[in-house]
Structures are given as C-alpha cells and as structure tokens.
Motif scaffolding. Structure first.
Motif, PDB file in Angstrom:
ATOM      1  N   ARG A 135       4.874 -17.699  50.255  1.00 39.95           N
ATOM      2  CA  ARG A 135       4.945 -19.058  49.726  1.00 39.95           C
ATOM      3  C   ARG A 135       4.036 -19.227  48.416  1.00 39.95           C
ATOM      4  O   ARG A 135       2.932 -18.782  48.653  1.00 39.95           O
ATOM      5  N   VAL A 136       4.460 -19.581  47.500  1.00 41.72           N
ATOM      6  CA  VAL A 136       3.777 -19.584  46.143  1.00 41.72           C
ATOM      7  C   VAL A 136       3.469 -21.138  46.026  1.00 41.72           C
ATOM      8  O   VAL A 136       4.555 -21.692  45.823  1.00 41.72           O
ATOM      9  N   GLN A 137       2.171 -21.750  45.980  1.00 40.86           N
ATOM     10  CA  GLN A 137       1.981 -23.064  45.702  1.00 40.86           C
ATOM     11  C   GLN A 137       1.104 -23.352  44.628  1.00 40.86           C
ATOM     12  O   GLN A 137       0.430 -22.602  44.237  1.00 40.86           O
ATOM     13  N   ARG A 138       1.489 -24.169  43.778  1.00 39.71           N
ATOM     14  CA  ARG A 138       0.632 -24.925  42.712  1.00 39.71           C
ATOM     15  C   ARG A 138      -0.316 -25.867  43.383  1.00 39.71           C
ATOM     16  O   ARG A 138       0.147 -26.804  44.062  1.00 39.71           O
ATOM     17  N   VAL A 139      -1.624 -25.492  43.168  1.00 37.40           N
ATOM     18  CA  VAL A 139      -2.404 -26.522  43.586  1.00 37.40           C
ATOM     19  C   VAL A 139      -3.711 -26.842  42.665  1.00 37.40           C
ATOM     20  O   VAL A 139      -3.808 -26.255  41.759  1.00 37.40           O
ATOM     21  N   PRO A 140      -4.098 -27.964  43.161  1.00 38.66           N
ATOM     22  CA  PRO A 140      -5.258 -28.527  42.266  1.00 38.66           C
ATOM     23  C   PRO A 140      -6.548 -27.616  42.400  1.00 38.66           C
ATOM     24  O   PRO A 140      -6.355 -26.585  43.114  1.00 38.66           O
ATOM     25  N   CYS A 141      -7.612 -28.058  41.770  1.00 39.11           N
ATOM     26  CA  CYS A 141      -8.785 -27.237  41.592  1.00 39.11           C
ATOM     27  C   CYS A 141      -9.196 -26.470  42.784  1.00 39.11           C
ATOM     28  O   CYS A 141      -9.381 -27.270  43.782  1.00 39.11           O
ATOM     29  N   VAL A 142      -9.364 -25.435  42.879  1.00 37.43           N
ATOM     30  CA  VAL A 142     -10.214 -24.598  44.049  1.00 37.43           C
ATOM     31  C   VAL A 142     -11.540 -24.394  44.026  1.00 37.43           C
ATOM     32  O   VAL A 142     -12.135 -23.592  44.758  1.00 37.43           O
ATOM     33  N   GLY A 143     -12.174 -24.947  42.786  1.00 36.09           N
ATOM     34  CA  GLY A 143     -13.595 -24.643  42.838  1.00 36.09           C
ATOM     35  C   GLY A 143     -14.205 -23.338  42.280  1.00 36.09           C
ATOM     36  O   GLY A 143     -15.305 -23.019  42.416  1.00 36.09           O
ATOM     37  N   ARG A 144     -13.293 -22.799  41.484  1.00 39.33           N
ATOM     38  CA  ARG A 144     -13.749 -21.431  40.854  1.00 39.33           C
ATOM     39  C   ARG A 144     -13.580 -21.422  39.430  1.00 39.33           C
ATOM     40  O   ARG A 144     -12.841 -20.375  38.832  1.00 39.33           O
ATOM     41  N   CYS A 145     -13.630 -22.388  38.625  1.00 41.58           N
ATOM     42  CA  CYS A 145     -13.224 -22.738  37.281  1.00 41.58           C
ATOM     43  C   CYS A 145     -13.718 -21.519  36.470  1.00 41.58           C
ATOM     44  O   CYS A 145     -13.201 -21.157  35.383  1.00 41.58           O
ATOM     45  N   GLU A 146     -14.899 -20.909  36.696  1.00 41.90           N
ATOM     46  CA  GLU A 146     -15.580 -19.874  35.928  1.00 41.90           C
ATOM     47  C   GLU A 146     -14.853 -18.569  36.062  1.00 41.90           C
ATOM     48  O   GLU A 146     -15.011 -17.758  35.072  1.00 41.90           O
ATOM     49  N   GLN A 147     -13.874 -18.560  36.870  1.00 43.20           N
ATOM     50  CA  GLN A 147     -13.244 -17.224  37.289  1.00 43.20           C
ATOM     51  C   GLN A 147     -11.696 -17.378  36.941  1.00 43.20           C
ATOM     52  O   GLN A 147     -10.807 -16.585  37.263  1.00 43.20           O
ATOM     53  N   ALA A 148     -11.230 -18.588  36.094  1.00 47.37           N
ATOM     54  CA  ALA A 148     -10.135 -18.645  35.706  1.00 47.37           C
ATOM     55  C   ALA A 148      -9.301 -17.376  35.036  1.00 47.37           C
ATOM     56  O   ALA A 148      -9.945 -16.931  34.536  1.00 47.37           O
ATOM     57  N   PRO A 149      -8.224 -17.231  35.151  1.00 47.77           N
ATOM     58  CA  PRO A 149      -7.111 -18.215  36.446  1.00 47.77           C
ATOM     59  C   PRO A 149      -7.600 -17.649  37.741  1.00 47.77           C
ATOM     60  O   PRO A 149      -7.780 -16.458  37.932  1.00 47.77           O
ATOM     61  N   VAL A 150      -7.369 -18.619  38.580  1.00 50.04           N
ATOM     62  CA  VAL A 150      -7.869 -18.255  40.067  1.00 50.04           C
ATOM     63  C   VAL A 150      -6.321 -18.252  40.895  1.00 50.04           C
ATOM     64  O   VAL A 150      -5.712 -19.217  40.807  1.00 50.04           O
ATOM     65  N   ALA A 151      -6.443 -17.245  41.865  1.00 47.53           N
ATOM     66  CA  ALA A 151      -5.371 -17.597  43.021  1.00 47.53           C
ATOM     67  C   ALA A 151      -5.828 -17.196  44.210  1.00 47.53           C
ATOM     68  O   ALA A 151      -7.027 -16.573  44.089  1.00 47.53           O
ATOM     69  N   VAL A 152      -5.283 -17.877  45.308  1.00 46.41           N
ATOM     70  CA  VAL A 152      -5.841 -17.673  46.648  1.00 46.41           C
ATOM     71  C   VAL A 152      -4.744 -16.824  47.391  1.00 46.41           C
ATOM     72  O   VAL A 152      -3.982 -17.581  47.700  1.00 46.41           O
ATOM     73  N   VAL A 153      -5.094 -15.847  47.956  1.00 47.71           N
ATOM     74  CA  VAL A 153      -4.207 -15.103  48.786  1.00 47.71           C
ATOM     75  C   VAL A 153      -4.540 -15.196  50.351  1.00 47.71           C
ATOM     76  O   VAL A 153      -5.617 -14.750  50.750  1.00 47.71           O
ATOM     77  N   GLY A 154      -3.980 -16.316  50.993  1.00 50.52           N
ATOM     78  CA  GLY A 154      -4.280 -16.537  52.332  1.00 50.52           C
ATOM     79  C   GLY A 154      -5.685 -17.311  52.069  1.00 50.52           C
ATOM     80  O   GLY A 154      -5.675 -18.824  51.669  1.00 50.52           O
ATOM     81  N   GLN A 155      -6.713 -16.965  52.553  1.00 51.01           N
ATOM     82  CA  GLN A 155      -8.095 -17.178  52.173  1.00 51.01           C
ATOM     83  C   GLN A 155      -8.788 -16.636  51.385  1.00 51.01           C
ATOM     84  O   GLN A 155     -10.206 -16.813  51.349  1.00 51.01           O
ATOM     85  N   HIS A 156      -8.300 -15.707  50.678  1.00 53.12           N
ATOM     86  CA  HIS A 156      -9.056 -14.714  49.785  1.00 53.12           C
ATOM     87  C   HIS A 156      -8.795 -15.057  48.381  1.00 53.12           C
ATOM     88  O   HIS A 156      -7.767 -15.177  47.704  1.00 53.12           O
ATOM     89  N   PRO A 157      -9.795 -15.355  47.645  1.00 50.58           N
ATOM     90  CA  PRO A 157      -9.914 -15.965  46.288  1.00 50.58           C
ATOM     91  C   PRO A 157      -9.705 -14.857  45.554  1.00 50.58           C
ATOM     92  O   PRO A 157     -10.461 -13.631  45.727  1.00 50.58           O
ATOM     93  N   VAL A 158      -8.840 -15.023  44.304  1.00 49.15           N
ATOM     94  CA  VAL A 158      -8.761 -13.805  43.227  1.00 49.15           C
ATOM     95  C   VAL A 158      -9.092 -14.313  41.932  1.00 49.15           C
ATOM     96  O   VAL A 158      -8.436 -14.954  41.349  1.00 49.15           O
ATOM     97  N   PRO A 159     -10.430 -13.786  41.683  1.00 45.27           N
ATOM     98  CA  PRO A 159     -10.997 -14.182  40.110  1.00 45.27           C
ATOM     99  C   PRO A 159     -10.280 -13.494  39.295  1.00 45.27           C
ATOM    100  O   PRO A 159      -9.587 -12.329  39.337  1.00 45.27           O
ATOM    101  N   ALA A 160     -10.024 -14.135  38.077  1.00 47.95           N
ATOM    102  CA  ALA A 160      -9.335 -13.726  36.649  1.00 47.95           C
ATOM    103  C   ALA A 160      -7.841 -13.082  37.166  1.00 47.95           C
ATOM    104  O   ALA A 160      -7.639 -11.928  36.886  1.00 47.95           O
ATOM    105  N   ALA A 161      -7.089 -13.820  37.992  1.00 48.45           N
ATOM    106  CA  ALA A 161      -6.203 -13.369  38.710  1.00 48.45           C
ATOM    107  C   ALA A 161      -4.811 -12.889  37.828  1.00 48.45           C
ATOM    108  O   ALA A 161      -4.621 -13.461  36.813  1.00 48.45           O
ATOM    109  N   THR A 162      -4.388 -11.885  38.060  1.00 50.12           N
ATOM    110  CA  THR A 162      -3.046 -11.341  37.684  1.00 50.12           C
ATOM    111  C   THR A 162      -2.141 -11.053  38.357  1.00 50.12           C
ATOM    112  O   THR A 162      -2.229 -11.005  39.678  1.00 50.12           O
TER     113      THR A 162
END
Length: 563
Positions: A135-162
């Motif tokens: 499931r892919v969800q668009r969500v509000p801020c996850v508190g990692r704005c300096e690493q944008a764009p950010v995705a979170v896989v399960g509970q694992h944040p992905v900085p500078a996500a591609t």
C-alpha cells in the motif's frame, strides 16, 4: 370504564433484562487474543491508545472484533473505543467483510519541502512499481524535511527517496528503523551528566534559584508559543499538588524536525532537563508524548529510560512514555493531554489553563522537548551564557530547522534574531546552484510566507507579527525563483484541511472552503479575507487561527502570482 393496571411485585421490573451488552457481540476468539496480547498490562482508560497500538502492531489492523473485545476487556462502551481509534490516522480499522490493508505500507510525504523535492511524483509512480501487495499512502509531514523527499517503508525512513531506494528496501524486507549511534546513559554520566540533578536533590541548589536563572536567561517555550519557561515553572509550583508534567515531542508542523535531531543524538540532556523541571516544580509524574512517526526515537527512549531506571542517579518521579497515533492537532498542548488520557485529541476550551487543570485534572507543567534540552546548560553555565547570544537586539539561541532550496539543509544552532539571508549564507552554504532566493516560510506551514524583499527581518519571537507571520518552532522553508508562493499556500492549506480535528466549525469548514477558493487561478480575495477573519476570531485553537496565514501573505506580498 376504569382500566385496571396491574402492580408489579416489589423488587421486580416489567422491563426485560438485556441478554447481551449493547453493540457488537464479543467473539470468544478475539477476546482471548486481546487478553493474551495485553497480558498483565493495566486496563486503565488512559492506556486505550497504547492498547490499540499493541493490537495493530500484532495483527496489522484493528478489526471490529478486536475493538469489541478490547472494549469489553477495558469495560468501555464500544462506541467510545471506536471513536478514539477512528480519530487517529495511523489506525487501520477493518470492518466485518472488508479486506484489510496489505501487510506492508509505504508512506510518502507530500508536505511542502518534500513536494518541492519531487515527493508527489514519487507517490504517483510507486504504486505501479510496487504492486498490489504494497500500500502506498500520501501522508503529511514525517519530520525529516532536511532529507526531502522522504518515504517510510514500514517503519524505516528513506532519506532522499528514489524509486530505486524504496524498491530495494521493500525487496529486502527492511521495515524496521534502527537508530544511529548516540550518547547513551553510561557515556552521558561519564561526561558529567546528571551531576546537576544530583546537586539539586542534595540541596546544593534550591528551586527558587533555578527558576530565577531560567527567568533571567530569557528562555521561552520553543515549541511555538514562546511562553517564558521560568514563569511557567513558577505558576505550576504555586498550584496545589499533586502536579504532573507533559513533554511534547509531537512536532508535526511541516518544516520542523529539530526535536527529532537532538533526541536521536543526545536523549539524556533533555531527560535531565525534564527531571530538574520536575524537581523545581514539585512534579510527581512525567508523561512523555512522542509522535508515532519517530520509530527510531521511540526505540532510543525505551532503551535509555530502562537504563535510567536500572541505575537511577537520584530517586525518580514516575516516567511514562506515550505513543501518538498520527494527529498533528496533538501538538496543541490540551489536545496532547486529551490523547495522553486515551481520548481523541480534541483541544480544550480555556480557561481553565493546563497549568491549573491539565492532565487528569491536575496542575500540569507542559513543555516542548527543546525547551527542556537547554535547561541543564543554562542552569550550569548561568543565565548570561544563554542570554549573551543573539543578533539585531535579540537574546538567546535558536535551533532553526532549515529545508528547501539551500545547499545544506538541517538543524542550525544560530543566534536569536539572525535574518534569513544570514542564515542561508552563513549556516546553509547559500542557495542551491542555479536557484535565486525568492521567498521563505519563517515558522513552518502556519507561520506565513514572506518575500525575499523582507529577508532582513530578525527571526525571533515578536519580530514577525507586524508582517502577518510568526517564528513558531523556527521551521524555515526556503523557496527559490523556481517555486511559487501560491503553490506553497495551497500545499499548506491542504495540510490544515486534512489535520483539522473537526471539533469547531470555523476550522473544519473554513480549511475545506479555503482549499476550494485557492485551487483556481483567480482568487476571490474579498471572500478569502472574510473567511480568514472568521477562522481567526472563532476557532478554538491555534490550528484554525493560524491556518489562513499563508493565504493572507500571498494576497498581501505576492499579488502578481494571482493576476
């Protein structure tokens, strides 16, 4: 004709007794699963959200059968359990006959900094790449704005996500986030940590001396409101006990990530500050409220609180760690208190204020994480150490969360009163290559938008209000000539529409109406002005009162974008 009405015998009733409680019948298997999961944990009302998390963590969802079982186990009405679970974004309620969500969720941040960095494009492409099992969800801020764009896989944040990074983590099953190395309990104590707390409890310092030091330093609440910290301690201390404390680490303001940054590196500095505050104000229990997006921080706090309890430097007050569930509104102090009590995060009407009638009806000292982070250094080094910093007539230090079109985003510890131009040039390495400074948000999504022409204003409490803005939690989002203030306003207003708790009509309806009015190329500025005034005057809390700021600023400072 007289009608004879039979009289029932004493002690009997004509009403048939209900054979089962109101609501869904409780399934024995679901009840057994809930009882096994909760084990010996207390069934207190204030632990409802914690128990909901436990069920969702185990089963990946909240089935109506488990909700009914939990209600029975906690002796609560099923409607009350359901309304709490349905209030928070992170709980997935699955009704009978419905298919639950896939086992894995990938969340993609769509708030301003991530949107500028390509987050929305990433969110559009991932569903086709990852397939129906994710499931892919668009969500509000996850508190990692300096690493944008950010995705979170399960509970694992992905900085500078591609797309490639996300696919690799999904394929590897890397869904847990392990924190980076940080200063743990032993290292903190070895370096002199908790020595000040020992001095306080040994009588080498007295509460009046410590409170006076905070007052003289000028330290104000760094969560956004800016209330003088020492004065708050004095107010709560004067109230009749028992007194409680609530620590706010629910920084959900888009653009803000400073609390997470410090907590990931030096958790005991804030814990010592909290314990000194508890001693000075006569607090018997401390509740730490952490936003659910900070999974790594939760692991740190669980580990370090256990270490602190295993070898306490002094007798400790009761320390409770509570987990949010995805609701920006819970950053508001009274909504956070409602959530700690296991309820929906609805702001309270005031007065009474939380310092008088707060958590569980007791006088409550409420503080932001960073405010407590500075207590140890201010008391140990003296108030003048903190107050001597500052520029342009201001005093103190500020932790600026800087994101957007700068070369080196991140948390920047800088003098209070620094201008955004100085901040960009001296602390952020300048603008990105090929980008020219165009505009900035000085206080996150709710702090308004200012043009580069006003880039020499001191950034501090009380300096931006004449321009329709405020510094808030010092979340600075920098826009370049490749961005438009109108798009930033649309992004922030969509955020507020999504995060309004819905309690009051001016905010619930006003944010939705504002989104409709600003989506088009031409804005009805007169109608927007009326709507803004109603929201400011009649909303219960700061969300509705501040939500119009970006829109008002666009109308005032960027009229060319509306032509």
């Amino acid at each position: 004709m007289n009608t004879i009405i039979p009289i029932a015998p004493a002690g009997s009733t004509r009403q048939r007794k209900r054979e089962a409680p109101k609501g869904r019948r409780v399934e024995p298997q679901a009840l057994a699963e809930v009882q096994d999961l909760l084990g010996a944990a207390p069934r207190r009302r204030d632990l409802l959200i914690e128990h909901l998390h436990a069920i969702q963590d185990r089963f990946g969802r909240l089935s109506t059968a488990h909700l009914a079982a939990l209600a029975k186990e906690m002796r609560l009405p099923q409607a009350e359990v359901f309304e709490v679970a349905s209030f928070y974004h992170h709980f997935d309620i699955v009704r009978e006959g419905e298919a639950g969500p896939p086992a894995l969720t990938v969340r993609v941040c769509e708030s301003l900094s991530c949107s500028m960095a390509g987050g929305e494009v990433l969110a559009e492409r991932l569903p086709a790449l990852l397939g129906a099992q994710v499931r892919v969800q668009r969500v509000p801020c996850v508190g990692r704005c300096e690493q944008a764009p950010v995705a979170v896989v399960g509970q694992h944040p992905v900085p500078a996500a591609t797309e490639e990074k996300v696919q690799a983590l999904v394929a590897a099953g890397a869904i847990r986030h392990e924190p980076e190395p940080y200063i743990g309990y032993d290292a903190y104590v070895k370096d002199g940590g908790y020595a000040l707390l020992r001095e306080c409890l040994a009588g080498e310092r007295d509460p009046e001396q410590v409170i006076a030091a905070l007052e003289h330093s000028g330290l104000r609440g760094l969560g956004g409101a800016g209330f003088p910290a020492g004065r708050k301690w004095r107010i709560v201390r004067a109230e009749a006990g028992p007194r409680l404390m609530a620590v706010n680490i629910d920084e959900g303001e888009p653009g803000t990530f400073k609390d997470r940054y410090y907590l990931e590196r030096d958790p005991h500095r804030f814990l010592e500050g909290a314990l000194i505050a508890a001693w000075a104000a006569g607090i018997e229990s401390v509740y730490i409220y952490l936003r659910d997006e900070y999974h790594g921080c939760r692991a740190i706090l669980e580990r370090e609180l256990a270490a602190l309890h295993a070898a306490p430097p002094v007798p400790l007050p009761a320390l409770h760690l509570r987990r949010g569930a995805g609701a920006y509104i819970c950053g508001e102090e009274s909504a956070m208190i409602e959530s700690i009590e296991g309820k929906r995060g609805m702001p309270r009407l005031r007065p009474p204020f939380v310092a008088q009638v707060g958590l569980f009806g007791r006088p409550t000292l409420e503080h932001n994480f960073e405010t407590l982070h500075w207590v140890r250094d201010i008391v140990r080094n003296g108030p003048d150490w903190f107050a001597q910093h500052g520029r342009h007539g201001r005093r103190g230090l500020r932790s600026f969360s800087v994101s957007g079109r700068v070369r080196a985003p991140g948390v920047k510890l800088a003098p209070a009163g620094i201008t955004v131009r100085e901040l960009i040039d001296e602390f952020c390495g300048g603008m990105l290559e090929g980008h020219a400074f165009y505009a900035y948000l000085p206080g996150g999504a709710s702090g308004g938008i200012l043009p580069a022409a006003l880039g020499d204003l001191p950034l501090d409490f009380d300096t931006l209000q004449p321009y329709g803005c405020f510094i808030g939690s010092a979340a600075v989002v920098v826009l370049s000539d490749r961005d438009r203030a109108v798009d930033a306003a649309r992004n922030t207003m969509r955020f507020f529409r999504h995060e309004s708790c819905g309690q009051c009509t001016p905010c619930r309806v006003g944010t939705a109406k504002a989104v409709q009015l600003i989506e088009g190329a031409r804005w009805d500025t007169a109608l927007l002005g009326e709507l803004s005034q109603v929201m400011r005057d009649a909303s219960i809390c700061g969300l509705g009162q501040a939500a119009p700021n970006p829109v008002d600023c666009v109308i005032k400072y960027f009229p060319d974008e509306l032509a």
